[in-house]
Design a protein around this motif. Structure first.
Motif, PDB file in Angstrom:
ATOM      1  N   ARG A 108       0.842  -1.216   0.000  1.00 56.42           N
ATOM      2  CA  ARG A 108       0.000   0.000   0.000  1.00 56.42           C
ATOM      3  C   ARG A 108       0.871   1.259   0.000  1.00 56.42           C
ATOM      4  O   ARG A 108       0.724   2.138   0.851  1.00 56.42           O
ATOM      5  N   LEU A 109       1.762   1.336  -0.966  1.00 55.19           N
ATOM      6  CA  LEU A 109       2.725   2.437  -1.033  1.00 55.19           C
ATOM      7  C   LEU A 109       2.112   3.652  -1.718  1.00 55.19           C
ATOM      8  O   LEU A 109       1.264   3.536  -2.601  1.00 55.19           O
ATOM      9  N   ALA A 110       2.571   4.822  -1.314  1.00 55.05           N
ATOM     10  CA  ALA A 110       2.130   6.082  -1.920  1.00 55.05           C
ATOM     11  C   ALA A 110       3.297   7.059  -1.935  1.00 55.05           C
ATOM     12  O   ALA A 110       4.304   6.873  -1.239  1.00 55.05           O
ATOM     13  N   GLU A 111       3.140   8.116  -2.722  1.00 56.72           N
ATOM     14  CA  GLU A 111       4.198   9.118  -2.835  1.00 56.72           C
ATOM     15  C   GLU A 111       4.577   9.677  -1.468  1.00 56.72           C
ATOM     16  O   GLU A 111       3.717   9.897  -0.615  1.00 56.72           O
ATOM     17  N   GLY A 112       5.877   9.915  -1.295  1.00 55.74           N
ATOM     18  CA  GLY A 112       6.374  10.511  -0.067  1.00 55.74           C
ATOM     19  C   GLY A 112       6.670   9.534   1.034  1.00 55.74           C
ATOM     20  O   GLY A 112       7.238   9.915   2.066  1.00 55.74           O
ATOM     21  N   MET A 113       6.323   8.262   0.855  1.00 57.98           N
ATOM     22  CA  MET A 113       6.585   7.256   1.884  1.00 57.98           C
ATOM     23  C   MET A 113       8.009   6.733   1.777  1.00 57.98           C
ATOM     24  O   MET A 113       8.567   6.626   0.691  1.00 57.98           O
ATOM     25  N   ASP A 114       8.579   6.413   2.919  1.00 57.90           N
ATOM     26  CA  ASP A 114       9.914   5.818   2.978  1.00 57.90           C
ATOM     27  C   ASP A 114       9.781   4.312   3.142  1.00 57.90           C
ATOM     28  O   ASP A 114       9.098   3.819   4.039  1.00 57.90           O
ATOM     29  N   GLN A 136      15.400   8.484  -3.235  1.00 60.73           N
ATOM     30  CA  GLN A 136      15.660   9.070  -1.922  1.00 60.73           C
ATOM     31  C   GLN A 136      14.734   8.505  -0.857  1.00 60.73           C
ATOM     32  O   GLN A 136      14.979   8.674   0.340  1.00 60.73           O
ATOM     33  N   HIS A 137      13.675   7.800  -1.275  1.00 62.95           N
ATOM     34  CA  HIS A 137      12.718   7.221  -0.331  1.00 62.95           C
ATOM     35  C   HIS A 137      12.910   5.719  -0.150  1.00 62.95           C
ATOM     36  O   HIS A 137      12.090   5.085   0.525  1.00 62.95           O
ATOM     37  N   VAL A 138      13.968   5.150  -0.733  1.00 59.25           N
ATOM     38  CA  VAL A 138      14.133   3.698  -0.703  1.00 59.25           C
ATOM     39  C   VAL A 138      15.457   3.335  -0.040  1.00 59.25           C
ATOM     40  O   VAL A 138      16.519   3.858  -0.395  1.00 59.25           O
ATOM     41  N   THR A 139      15.370   2.411   0.922  1.00 56.88           N
ATOM     42  CA  THR A 139      16.543   1.817   1.562  1.00 56.88           C
ATOM     43  C   THR A 139      16.443   0.307   1.410  1.00 56.88           C
ATOM     44  O   THR A 139      15.355  -0.260   1.544  1.00 56.88           O
ATOM     45  N   SER A 140      17.572  -0.329   1.125  1.00 56.92           N
ATOM     46  CA  SER A 140      17.598  -1.781   0.971  1.00 56.92           C
ATOM     47  C   SER A 140      18.723  -2.353   1.820  1.00 56.92           C
ATOM     48  O   SER A 140      19.793  -1.747   1.937  1.00 56.92           O
TER      49      SER A 140
END
Length: 378
Positions: A108-114, A136-140
């Motif tokens: 349930r992802l949306a803009e601005g979410m990390d 900039q909103h993604v960490t792996s």
């Protein structure tokens, strides 16, 4: 190299025409993430393939909705030579894109979410999420330093620069907090560090080890989460802490193959390949965690083996749909446990797992309930 048309056809295959993920699939050069890979060769043996040496085969593999195995045991495909052989269990892959999209939808992802992606692997989910959300909103994170390094380099070559960290996400405090955590490795129980890293109202998507159960849950004020096991299924490699998985119960399988055991009986139901009977396998793992499985078919003859680290084992053999002869040994009767589950499945037309509400306590223990049925995954 006409990868764009292949990527577009893949996007058509795994997403709807109006899907928000369609453009991410269509614009990602998946072949660049898997220049070498392992293919099943014979039995437990794998053979190494090299993309540039057979470009047509490379394109077919990379742009099909299939997982691509990139590491077997401790052997990275990148470190081998064309035609090399190895044996072992797969320890990393590029997950098939259709499943990646399903996991992202569950998020349930949306803009601005990390987003935190647990299990970098070849970097596919990280790439799709970076294109959709902004890198900039993604960490792996992944436990394997080489996988992290090479995924970072290959994604950078695509113009994507997410944060990628090498760490054991099941035991370590995570580097930040996140609105969403999606794991493409399976765990049991849910790591407490994941719950701690979720922001208030955040959502977790993961799978339970040795099952096909997808857990989706919203963080609650007490630091736990509430959700359900989706009416959907997925299978991911189990999280690991070392270079490879711990050895399986090979010696106990030898016992199960050769001995008569403490008890011989006739089973009620035909022999089944439990590993591939996903609902049955999942319930067995919930109720009797840690059972390892094997299955053989020799013409009409079917043989199933169940073993457990406590020394219990079972062997059931029969021709096709005949009632099996069952031999069992050790402190528990594993085939009897399986038949109790099959009794319930037959009597009720199914089992209670898919769609079951789940409450996750802050320490990661999952409490299941469906009518009068309850269970705990700890």
């Amino acid at each position: 190299m006409d990868w764009e048309q292949r990527a577009l056809r893949l996007a058509d295959e795994v997403t709807d025409p109006v899907s928000r993920w369609r453009e991410s699939i269509a614009s990602t050069a998946r072949h660049e993430l898997v220049p070498r890979w392992w293919e099943r060769h014979d039995g437990d043996t794998w053979i190494l393939r090299d993309g540039p040496s057979d470009i047509e085969h490379w394109m077919r593999r990379a742009y099909s909705d299939r997982s691509v195995i990139t590491r077997v045991g401790t052997a990275h495909a990148d470190h081998g030579e064309l035609g090399d052989l190895t044996e072992g269990r797969p320890t990393s892959s590029a997950t098939h894109p259709g499943l990646v999209v399903r996991m992202l939808r569950h998020g349930r992802l949306a803009e601005g979410m990390d987003l935190l992606d647990v299990g970098t692997g070849a970097g596919g989910l990280t790439a799709y999420a970076s294109r959709r959300l902004g890198d900039q909103h993604v960490t792996s994170v992944d436990v394997d330093p080489y996988l992290c390094d090479v995924a970072r380099d290959r994604l950078a070559a695509m113009g994507l620069h997410p944060q990628i960290h090498t760490l054991d996400a099941t035991a370590t405090k995570l580097p930040e907090t996140y609105d969403r955590i999606i794991a493409t490795v399976s765990v049991r129980p849910v790591p407490a560090s994941w719950l701690a890293a979720l922001r208030p109202g955040g959502r977790l998507v993961t799978t339970i080890a040795n099952t096909s159960l997808i857990l989706t849950a919203w963080k609650t004020e007490d630091g736990g989460a509430t959700g359900q096991f989706e009416r959907d299924w997925a299978g991911f490699m189990t999280s690991r802490r070392g270079e490879d998985y711990e050895p399986g119960l090979t010696k106990l399988f030898d016992v199960a193959r050769d001995l008569d055991g403490d008890e011989a009986s006739t089973g009620r139901y035909p022999v089944v390949d439990v590993e591939n009977a996903w609902e049955l396998r999942s319930m067995l793992e919930v109720l009797v965690p840690g059972v390892e499985l094997d299955y053989e078919q020799q013409g009409r003859r079917r043989i199933a083996y169940l073993v457990h680290a406590d020394g219990s084992w079972a062997r059931a053999a029969a021709d096709r749909l005949d009632p099996p002869t069952v031999h069992q040994g050790g402190p528990r009767r594993l085939w009897d446990e399986l038949e109790r589950i099959r009794n319930r499945q037959s009597a009720e037309g199914g089992l209670s797992l898919y769609g079951s509400p789940v409450r996750v306590t802050p320490d990661g223990v999952c409490h299941l309930s469906r009518g009068r049925w309850t269970a705990t995954i700890a």
